[in-house]
Each structure stands twice: as C-alpha cells, then as structure tokens.
Design an enzyme around this catalytic site. Sequence first.
Site, short mmCIF file in Angstrom:
data_model
loop_
_atom_site.label_atom_id
_atom_site.label_comp_id
_atom_site.label_asym_id
_atom_site.label_seq_id
_atom_site.Cartn_x
_atom_site.Cartn_y
_atom_site.Cartn_z
N PHE A 198 0.85 -0.98 -0.06
CA PHE A 198 -0.08 -0.23 0.06
C PHE A 198 0.92 1.34 -0.07
O PHE A 198 1.54 1.73 0.93
CB PHE A 198 -1.04 -0.02 1.17
CG PHE A 198 -1.37 -1.30 1.37
CD1 PHE A 198 -2.23 -2.07 0.77
CD2 PHE A 198 -1.18 -1.88 2.46
CE1 PHE A 198 -2.73 -3.45 0.94
CE2 PHE A 198 -1.65 -3.43 3.00
CZ PHE A 198 -2.51 -4.05 1.95
N ASP B 144 2.08 4.61 0.28
CA ASP B 144 2.00 6.00 0.95
C ASP B 144 3.14 6.53 1.38
O ASP B 144 4.08 6.61 0.76
CB ASP B 144 0.97 5.84 1.97
CG ASP B 144 1.11 5.06 3.00
OD1 ASP B 144 2.07 4.39 3.19
OD2 ASP B 144 -0.17 4.65 3.78
N ASP C 39 4.11 -5.57 3.83
CA ASP C 39 3.67 -3.93 4.13
C ASP C 39 3.59 -4.06 5.47
O ASP C 39 3.93 -3.07 6.26
CB ASP C 39 2.51 -3.67 3.22
CG ASP C 39 2.05 -2.15 3.35
OD1 ASP C 39 1.46 -1.89 4.49
OD2 ASP C 39 2.38 -1.39 2.44
N ASP D 143 4.82 -1.57 10.50
CA ASP D 143 5.04 -1.29 12.16
C ASP D 143 6.52 -1.10 12.50
O ASP D 143 6.73 -0.48 13.59
CB ASP D 143 4.65 -2.93 12.65
CG ASP D 143 3.11 -3.11 12.89
OD1 ASP D 143 2.18 -2.09 12.43
OD2 ASP D 143 2.80 -4.42 12.66
#
Length: 289
Positions: free
Chosen positions: A174, A176, A255, A260
């Site tokens: 993802f 970002d 991811d 994390d």
Amino acid sequence: MWKESWEDTGGKVKKWEGYWSLLASINKAIESGIPITDPSFYASEIACPDSIIESIFEPADGCIETIPLLKERIRILREVGRTLVEKVPGHSFMGLLQEAASQPSGQNRTLRLLNDILDYFPSFRDESIYKGRNVVFWKRAQILIAEIWAAFYPLDSSEKHPLVPDSVDCLTMFADYRVPQMLQHLGTTIYSDNVIETLKGGKYLEYGSDMECSIRASSIVAVQQLREKMVWKQEQLHHTGSTEQTFPINSVLIDFLLWDLAKLVESGQHSTGRVSIPLPCHRTRSTYY
C-alpha cells in the site's frame, strides 16, 4: 483523546496519534451515541451536519494541527454514504463483500471485490499519469480489503476466510509514506541525490508528480521482489529436506511488517542497526493516501 481499549473501564484516557487517532475518534463517537458507522446517517447533511463530523475529529488539547483536508474528506464521506444507501447490494458494505464472495470459486473473488470498490466509489481510484502512461496504485481500495482479511482471519488457518475466500496474494503493498521510507532506510530501494535532497529539505510533492509516482511505484516493485525472494528461499529449504515450518508470504504481510517497523523506529522503541537515521517521509497531501 480516548481510553486505551473498549475493555478499559477505569476512566484513564490516552492521546492517540496518526492512523490510531482516526480509530480512537470513531470509537469515541460510537461510545457517545453518534451512529457514525451508519451510512444513512453520515450521508445526510440534516441528520449529520458538518459540525458533528468536525467535532468527532477535533484535535486533542495541545495539538497544533487539525485533521488535514477535512472538507474534502467530509465530501467523500457523504458520497460513500449515498452510494452505500442507494446503489450497493444490501445497502451496506457487507452486501458488497457477500456479493463478491458468492461468485464462482474459479474467479479471483478478491480482484472482483477490488474492482467493485473501484466501480462504486470514485474516491478510491488512486491513479496518475506518469510520462504519458496511466499508472494505478489503488492504495486505499487494496488496504480496505487487506484489513478485512486480517481482522477476520480464521483462528484455524485451515478454515476458509468468511469474507475474503481467495486471500490477498493478488494485492500489492500500500504505497503511501511509511513503507517507502523504511525501504529506503534499509537499503532495499536507492534514491537519486535529487530525491534525497528533496526529502531532506521537506519540499512538498504534488500528488501525481513524477517524483511522487516514482517513490510509490518503486516501493511496490521492491516489496514484490522481496516477496519473490522470500518465496524462493522457502522453496530452497523445502528442497533440502528442511523440516522448518513455512508460511504463506504476500505483499500485504510484508507491508504490515515494514509499517510497524517504521513506527517502532520513529518512536525509538527499535533500532534497525543502520548507521544513518531514516530520511523524512515524502510530503504529499492527498485523500488517496
């Protein structure tokens, strides 16, 4: 500000930040009797005026910044609510999940769900033009499916997933802010001097710009190559007769791990052992993130 969990009845509150502050705000609203997860409520400007939404996401005492792009987010929230109430099967997102999951097993029902989300909800169509070519990232659409997959993952892994029966192996990472930052810090991706100076200088990158697209796209490629390498290593272990237990590997899990890790490194709770500290994240304001 909200309590540490739903089970916490001691009255103690905690200041949540980032993604977790969004969840805390929604939980706090539900606890206060505001039906903020009901699409018929948040689609209506009469039942749910902008002032209610603004109050739900108001900053905690001591915060110097309000939630960014709030007017645009409210517009999207109402658009999603109207679509769910007026167009989606069952008038809820669960109806969309059930329709995709009920398709013949020969199809990839995860991709069917992804395409349904993109068809029904324009705000999830995270796409750009890069050097004359259309490039799709679909970050929020994919992470929506991935979080449902993770949240409802069966305790017995031999059981079929109730909502995402074809798993999430077809999804990418993802793209970002945080995972690209961690990939560069770990040396998995290598940035040009121009990109490094741009990040160090805190310069704003327009959504859809060549540099913003390059940072995001390189992260998707890097995670996919990491996955392929990890799967290959598992296969090599199997061929050598190793009895070491192996697990399915996909870009979603990589991811989750890197995100994390980035938060732990940022808070000082973990060190990657690298000499340098992570570069700043790229600065882009967008509802697609």
